[in-house]
Design a protein around this motif. Structure first.
Motif, short mmCIF file in Angstrom:
data_model
loop_
_atom_site.label_atom_id
_atom_site.label_comp_id
_atom_site.label_asym_id
_atom_site.label_seq_id
_atom_site.Cartn_x
_atom_site.Cartn_y
_atom_site.Cartn_z
N ALA A 1 -5.94 -4.91 5.20
CA ALA A 1 -7.00 -5.11 3.96
C ALA A 1 -8.16 -5.82 4.64
O ALA A 1 -9.36 -5.49 4.27
CB ALA A 1 -6.30 -5.37 2.75
N THR A 2 -7.61 -7.10 4.91
CA THR A 2 -8.61 -8.09 5.15
C THR A 2 -9.33 -7.61 6.40
O THR A 2 -10.80 -7.75 6.44
CB THR A 2 -8.12 -9.39 5.47
N CYS B 1 5.07 -4.14 6.18
CA CYS B 1 5.35 -4.95 5.42
C CYS B 1 4.30 -5.62 4.47
O CYS B 1 3.07 -5.31 4.87
CB CYS B 1 6.24 -6.14 6.21
N TYR B 2 4.41 -6.55 3.44
CA TYR B 2 3.69 -7.15 2.54
C TYR B 2 2.55 -7.89 3.44
O TYR B 2 1.21 -7.58 3.35
CB TYR B 2 4.21 -7.90 1.46
N GLU C 1 9.19 -8.51 3.34
CA GLU C 1 9.51 -7.87 4.62
C GLU C 1 9.83 -6.65 4.86
O GLU C 1 9.97 -6.19 5.90
CB GLU C 1 10.46 -8.94 5.48
N SER C 2 10.19 -6.01 3.75
CA SER C 2 10.59 -4.54 3.75
C SER C 2 9.41 -3.56 4.09
O SER C 2 8.37 -3.97 3.99
CB SER C 2 11.44 -4.06 2.67
N TYR C 3 9.84 -2.61 4.87
CA TYR C 3 8.86 -1.29 4.98
C TYR C 3 9.42 -0.30 5.30
O TYR C 3 10.64 0.14 5.60
CB TYR C 3 8.00 -1.82 6.21
N LYS D 1 10.51 -5.12 13.76
CA LYS D 1 9.23 -5.33 13.12
C LYS D 1 8.35 -4.11 12.95
O LYS D 1 8.22 -3.33 13.99
CB LYS D 1 8.47 -6.45 13.65
N PRO D 2 7.53 -4.09 11.86
CA PRO D 2 6.41 -3.25 11.67
C PRO D 2 5.37 -3.60 12.55
O PRO D 2 4.90 -4.62 12.89
CB PRO D 2 6.23 -2.95 10.32
N ASP D 3 4.45 -2.57 12.76
CA ASP D 3 3.39 -3.04 13.81
C ASP D 3 2.31 -3.87 13.20
O ASP D 3 1.55 -4.62 13.71
CB ASP D 3 2.70 -1.88 14.07
N ASN D 4 2.35 -3.68 11.71
CA ASN D 4 1.27 -4.79 10.79
C ASN D 4 1.84 -4.92 9.54
O ASN D 4 2.79 -4.58 9.08
CB ASN D 4 0.04 -3.63 10.79
#
Length: 188
Positions: free
Chosen positions: A114-115, A92-93, A174-176, A105-108
């Motif tokens: 990126a950070t 997600c974003y 929140e989408s992925y 939930k996605p894993d990340n």
């Protein structure tokens, strides 16, 4: 993560520099009038940035030089993989979006990944610049930096290329999706 963990061994540095040089020489249209020797000299004196490039490479980004900022004397790298990097998809974003999901939930999330990698998501403008260098994301899509006013309302933006046109879309942050990741940039 400590700084010590962000150091590459001599063998890893040599392998990465060899990979980057081969890509640089294969894709001269991305960086006309730039010399690899100058890029390599900069990389060798910025080992923290070399670590970030290695992370980009390890997650499938295929980083390459796409420009040189004459004002700051920095070389600019973008992820130049044909499709959104495989090791950065199904996210997600941002953390707020991740924490808002109740199920599945996605894993990340893209911003935190990126950070940790030491890179920034491409902006919409940078994404459009990238698309002038080739056809990217014809089967995938990539999150890009989202303006605060959109994010405040719960949205995020992503881009792709379809029908020989670059499109900018919106989605709930929140989408992925399995085919959506993110592309990064790094200045050295």
């Amino acid at each position: 993560m400590t700084e010590r963990n962000k150091e590459l061994s001599q063998a890893q540095r040599e392998e990465l520099l060899s990979t980057l040089k081969a890509r640089f020489e294969k894709n001269t249209n991305r960086h006309n009038d730039l010399e690899w020797a100058k890029v390599q000299a900069r990389l060798e004196t910025n080992t923290d940035k070399l670590w970030s490039l290695n992370e980009m490479e390890a997650t499938g980004g295929e980083p390459d030089v796409v420009g040189h900022d004459k004002k700051t004397d920095e070389y600019i790298f973008y992820d130049c993989s044909t499709e959104s990097p495989k090791g950065r998809r199904s996210v997600c974003y941002d953390l707020e979006a991740l924490e808002s999901r109740k199920k599945h939930k996605p894993d990340n999330n893209a911003i935190d990944m990126a950070t940790v990698m030491g890179i920034e998501l491409l902006t919409e403008e940078q994404y459009r610049e990238l698309q002038k260098l080739g056809n990217f994301d014809t089967k995938t899509s990539s999150w890009v930096q989202t303006p605060a006013n959109i994010r405040k309302l719960g949205g995020a933006i992503f881009c792709d290329r379809r029908y020989d046109t670059v499109f900018v879309y919106h989605n709930g942050a929140e989408s992925y999706y399995a085919a959506r990741g993110f592309r990064g940039s790094l200045r050295i």
